[in-house]
Scaffold this active site. Structure first.
Site, PDB file in Angstrom:
ATOM      1  N   ASP A 173      -4.662  -7.434  -7.661  1.00  0.00           N
ATOM      2  CA  ASP A 173      -5.063  -8.662  -6.970  1.00  0.00           C
ATOM      3  C   ASP A 173      -5.285  -9.797  -7.948  1.00  0.00           C
ATOM      4  OD1 ASP A 173      -5.084  -8.373  -4.153  1.00  0.00           O
ATOM      5  OD2 ASP A 173      -6.632  -6.850  -4.391  1.00  0.00           O
ATOM      6  N   GLU A 210     -11.419  -9.059  -9.388  1.00  0.00           N
ATOM      7  CA  GLU A 210     -10.031  -9.151  -8.913  1.00  0.00           C
ATOM      8  C   GLU A 210      -9.689 -10.505  -8.319  1.00  0.00           C
ATOM      9  OE1 GLU A 210      -9.113  -6.089  -6.070  1.00  0.00           O
ATOM     10  OE2 GLU A 210     -11.016  -6.286  -5.052  1.00  0.00           O
ATOM     11  N   HIS A 237       0.799  -1.216   0.000  1.00  0.00           N
ATOM     12  CA  HIS A 237       0.000   0.000   0.000  1.00  0.00           C
ATOM     13  C   HIS A 237       0.832   1.267   0.000  1.00  0.00           C
ATOM     14  CE1 HIS A 237      -4.439   0.559   0.619  1.00  0.00           C
ATOM     15  NE2 HIS A 237      -4.203  -0.271  -0.377  1.00  0.00           N
ATOM     16  N   CYS A 244      -8.522  -0.697 -12.922  1.00  0.00           N
ATOM     17  CA  CYS A 244      -7.927   0.262 -11.996  1.00  0.00           C
ATOM     18  C   CYS A 244      -6.681  -0.298 -11.316  1.00  0.00           C
ATOM     19  CB  CYS A 244      -8.945   0.728 -10.967  1.00  0.00           C
ATOM     20  SG  CYS A 244      -9.707  -0.606 -10.052  1.00  0.00           S
TER      21      CYS A 244
HETATM   22  C1  PEP Z   1      -6.312  -4.126  -7.516  1.00  0.00           C
HETATM   23  O1  PEP Z   1      -6.345  -5.121  -6.803  1.00  0.00           O
HETATM   24  O2  PEP Z   1      -5.889  -4.131  -8.682  1.00  0.00           O
HETATM   25  C2  PEP Z   1      -6.805  -2.838  -7.013  1.00  0.00           C
HETATM   26  C3  PEP Z   1      -6.933  -1.808  -7.804  1.00  0.00           C
HETATM   27  O3  PEP Z   1      -7.068  -2.759  -5.687  1.00  0.00           O
HETATM   28  P1  PEP Z   1      -5.964  -2.642  -4.529  1.00  0.00           P
HETATM   29  O4  PEP Z   1      -4.636  -2.448  -5.183  1.00  0.00           O
HETATM   30  O5  PEP Z   1      -6.356  -1.480  -3.668  1.00  0.00           O
HETATM   31  O6  PEP Z   1      -6.106  -3.937  -3.833  1.00  0.00           O
HETATM   32 MG    MG Z   2      -7.508  -5.146  -4.995  1.00  0.00          MG
END
Ligand code: PEP
Ligand code: MG
Length: 754
Positions: free
Chosen positions: A626, A602, A361, A673
């Site tokens: 993910d 995901e 993160h 995303c």
């Molecule tokens: C992902 O998993 O691609 C996503 C955009 O969510 P995060 O990275 O916040 O898990």
């Molecule tokens: Mg994710």
């Protein structure tokens, strides 16, 4: 045997450096195997020769002097084969080579096993005995197991030993590899962050005022002594006199004339109080850990506890406002979102975290903020880096310590090129993202902090494809109230209105732990995360949904998105809760239509259920971070497997393509995303697959825009067809680089500076 193995590994782990580690190995292995000789030969990276580095039983005087080439002698044979060699009579073997003076002529039986780390042979561990008898199978198995367990520790000790020496001299340059966290180059000064009261994470630092430091240490020591006396007194009635003696022992450990005296001595020699304390305590902890007697071993735990208590007092007293240098590079063992928030943005130029990977993160946030970052720099002697000059290469995941002038000059050139490129890209800000043959591709951003909003608008974002609501949750010490949430969401929605803002419901669990809502699991990525948590806690989910709906009043640009869904039943339940909240708010006088609701794809299950899901929602959005992790079974935060984490893996590309095709046939818009959308090469493929929206970090947006404006959809489609026929992610990556180069975008490909 298992117990012996565990003890040896523990002791080696606690060693102060490579030499000490090797000494422990030869001594302990010889005793454990009841043999007469144990030696270690280590590969010298410069010459490739295996140098006699430690021994029990052979001539110590040749340590560091005798060596064998790979393939030469029995040691060379073990190294070359990468497998054990077990002989009754060493001299009879054709590979045997006599090393004059080493003293092995009395020994007949020979067992050598390779020490292998990350596929490379680091060295060879040898035991020898006088008896003309093959070591038995269990001996061989023991040595192989031990060597496999020690390889990682030895590799780490080797690298850090060299680095420590280089860094300490202050002048010798050193380069360390980690994994890319956020793109870009940073040249600056290290500021080491130490987490609360961890003896092992205290940076070495010079004392500014030695007398003041001594005073601070004495005060902290006396505070802990007072605390212990108080505890002893409080427990006095319940403890037997014998138990009570324990506290006297504690007090004697802390006595001014013992450990206290050693710490003061180090402070007087120039170390600050925390550093002096940590060094002395760690030495004592090691000393006790090495003891055979389990009671004395236990004492290590007490010493650690006492040291930590003193350190906590010192750190509490040391909370002076920190002055950050102008070009601060924040370095820490495990940097968090909170550590990012503690430093003025204009002073922060880069981040280095010893743990974590590019998908942690903190790295995602760093990308959003445009702060070059290296993650997973496991060999970094980070505690020694305070005030050192560093260069971060966030494109390739490398860190340069004490860089030579010519290296610095080359990085400065890349930095200048980057600046020129972004100035150039600024002129694109108000231009649409459209291919040469007229295909539009809306470019949205991923946000989490308010700082993202400003940057995103500056970069010409057309909407928000992922607002990570867990970020404001992460920065607090309790769940934000519904009204607090409403205000935070309102700010985001207002800043972008009338452009759409996609708010994802709380996605905690996995690598995103809230400090005030700890989730302890053996396997957190397969555990309680995302929608699973919020459906189990409808009070959290409903408060969040109400806050979003209220924040949307009068604006109407909200979209709601659900994370980690893998069953349609989860989707149905969540939809029902959202509908119910909306109906109830309308009854209470709120105005505004139900916002579009979407689901993240995901987990692999969602790929196969995309059609059923698409029929229930207004949009799909692929979370490729993910999805890659779950399809490839590669933990996105584990530096050890980071090189296997590949969003261009053919299986991932196939899933992305299939989901896009399903959404098209269901006439439901689809976006992405995950980080792949922000990679110029990846974006070309996603365009060709038919994605309707690409959502990425703000830093990447202008580059992706430039890439897509530079080509035709027909070229992207031809490229996609070509790569879908390829069966290796690395080849696909190379093909994309060639494509970008052919379209004049080689500046988007960054190769490492040596
Ligand atoms: C992902 O998993 O691609 C996503 C955009 O969510 P995060 O990275 O916040 O898990
Ligand atoms: Mg994710």
């Amino acid at each position: 045997m298992l117990e012996t193995l565990r003890h040896i590994v523990q002791e080696v782990n606690a060693a102060g450096g490579l030499n000490e580690a090797l000494q422990i190995i030869v001594r302990r292995v010889r005793d454990a195997m009841h043999t007469q000789v144990c030696s270690v030969y280590m590969r010298d990276p410069a010459s490739g020769r295996f140098v006699f580095r430690a021994t029990q039983g052979l001539n110590q005087e040749l340590v560091g002097l005798a060596s064998l080439a790979a393939g030469d002698g029995l040691v060379g044979l073990v190294a070359e084969r990468g497998e054990p060699v077990n002989l009754e009579e060493a001299e009879d073997h054709p590979s045997f080579r006599f090393l004059p003076g080493i003293g092995e002529e009395h020994f007949h039986a020979f067992l050598g096993v390779p020490i292998i780390h990350q596929r490379g042979v680091l060295g060879v561990l040898v035991v020898q005995q006088v008896e003309r008898r093959r070591f038995d199978e269990s001996d061989e198995a023991f040595l192989v197991t031990l060597s496999a367990q020690l390889a990682g520790v030895i590799a780490h000790a080797q690298v850090t030993g060299v680095l420590d020496a280089q860094v300490l001299t202050g002048a010798t340059p050193a380069k360390i590899s980690g994994v890319p966290g956020a793109p870009g180059i940073a040249i600056g000064t290290a500021v080491v962050v130490s987490p609360g009261a961890d003896l092992y994470a205290v940076p070495a630092r010079e004392a500014q005022d030695r007398r003041k430091e001594v005073r601070a240490f004495r005060e902290a020591l006396h505070s802990v002594q007072k605390d212990i006396k108080l505890v002893a007194k409080n427990l006095g009635a319940e403890l037997s006199p014998e138990d009570h003696a324990l506290f006297d022992v504690y007090l004697s450990i802390l006595d001014d004339s013992t450990i206290g005296k050693e710490v003061v001595g180090r402070i007087k020699a120039g170390q600050w109080a925390q550093g002096a304390l940590s060094q002395v305590m760690i030495e004592h902890i090691r000393h006790f850990e090495r003891m055979e007697h389990s009671y004395l071993k236990e004492r290590a735990v007490d010493v650690k506890d006492l040291g930590t208590r003193v350190l906590a007092y010192l750190q509490a007293a040391n909370q002076e406002v920190r002055v950050y240098p102008n070009q601060t590079i924040l370095v820490g063992e495990e940097l968090t979102a909170t550590s990012l928030g503690e430093i003025p943005r204009e002073k922060l130029v880069g981040l280095i975290s010893v743990r974590g990977s590019g998908h942690s993160h903190v790295a995602i946030l760093a990308r959003a903020m445009g702060v070059p970052t290296v993650m997973g720099a496991v060999d970094l002697p980070y505690a020694r880096l305070q005030d050192r000059e560093l260069i971060i290469d966030g494109y390739n995941g490398t860190v340069h310590i004490n860089p030579r002038p010519e290296i610095k000059q080359r990085f400065q050139q890349v930095l200048d090129d980057d600046k020129a490129l972004s100035r150039d890209l600024e002129s694109l800000r108000d231009e649409p993202c459209i291919t040469l043959d007229g295909q539009r591709m809306p470019l949205w951003v991923n946000t989490g902090l308010m700082v993202d909003v400003t940057r995103s608008l500056e970069q010409g974002a057309e909407g928000v494809g992922l607002y990570r609501t867990e970020v404001p949750f992460l920065l607090r010490d309790r769940f934000p109230s519904e009204e607090e949430q409403r205000q935070i969401y309102r700010e985001q929605l207002e800043a972008f209105a009338p452009k759409p803002v996609t708010m994802r419901t709380l996605d905690i669990g996995g690598d995103k732990a809230l400090p005030y809502f700890p989730i302890e699991e053996d396997n957190p990525f397969l555990g309680w995360r995302g929608i699973r948590v919020t459906l189990d806690h409808p009070e959290i989910f409903l408060a969040q949904i109400r806050a979003m709906l209220k924040a949307n009043e009068g604006l109407g640009n909200l979209r709601i998105m659900l994370p980690m869904v893998c069953n349609v039943s989860e989707l149905d339940e969540a939809l029902e809760l959202i509908h119910r909240s909306h109906r109830k708010l309308l009854q209470d006088g709120l105005t505004g239509a139900l916002p579009p609701i979407g689901v993240m794809v995901e987990v692999p299950a969602a790929v196969y259920q995309a059609r059923a899901m698409a029929r229930r929602v207004d949009f799909l959005s692929v979370g490729s971070n993910d999805l890659t992790q779950y399809l490839l079974a590669v933990d996105r935060n584990n530096a050890r497997v980071a090189r296997l984490y590949d969003p261009l893996h053919p299986a991932v590309l196939q899933a992305l393509k299939d989901v896009a095709a399903v959404s098209r046939s269901e006439d439901v818009p689809i976006g992405i995303c995950g980080e792949l959308a922000g990679d110029p090469g990846g974006a070309v493929l996603l365009l060709a697959m038919g994605y309707n929206v690409l959502s990425m970090n703000a830093t990447s947006l202008p580059k992706v825009k430039k890439a897509l404006r530079n080509l035709r959809l027909s070229e992207a489609c031809a490229l996609l067809e070509e790569v879908m026929a390829m069966d290796c992610g690395r080849d696909i990556g190379r093909r994309l680089d060639r494509f970008l180069t052919a379209h004049g975008m080689e500046k988007f490909i960054h190769s490492p500076v040596e």
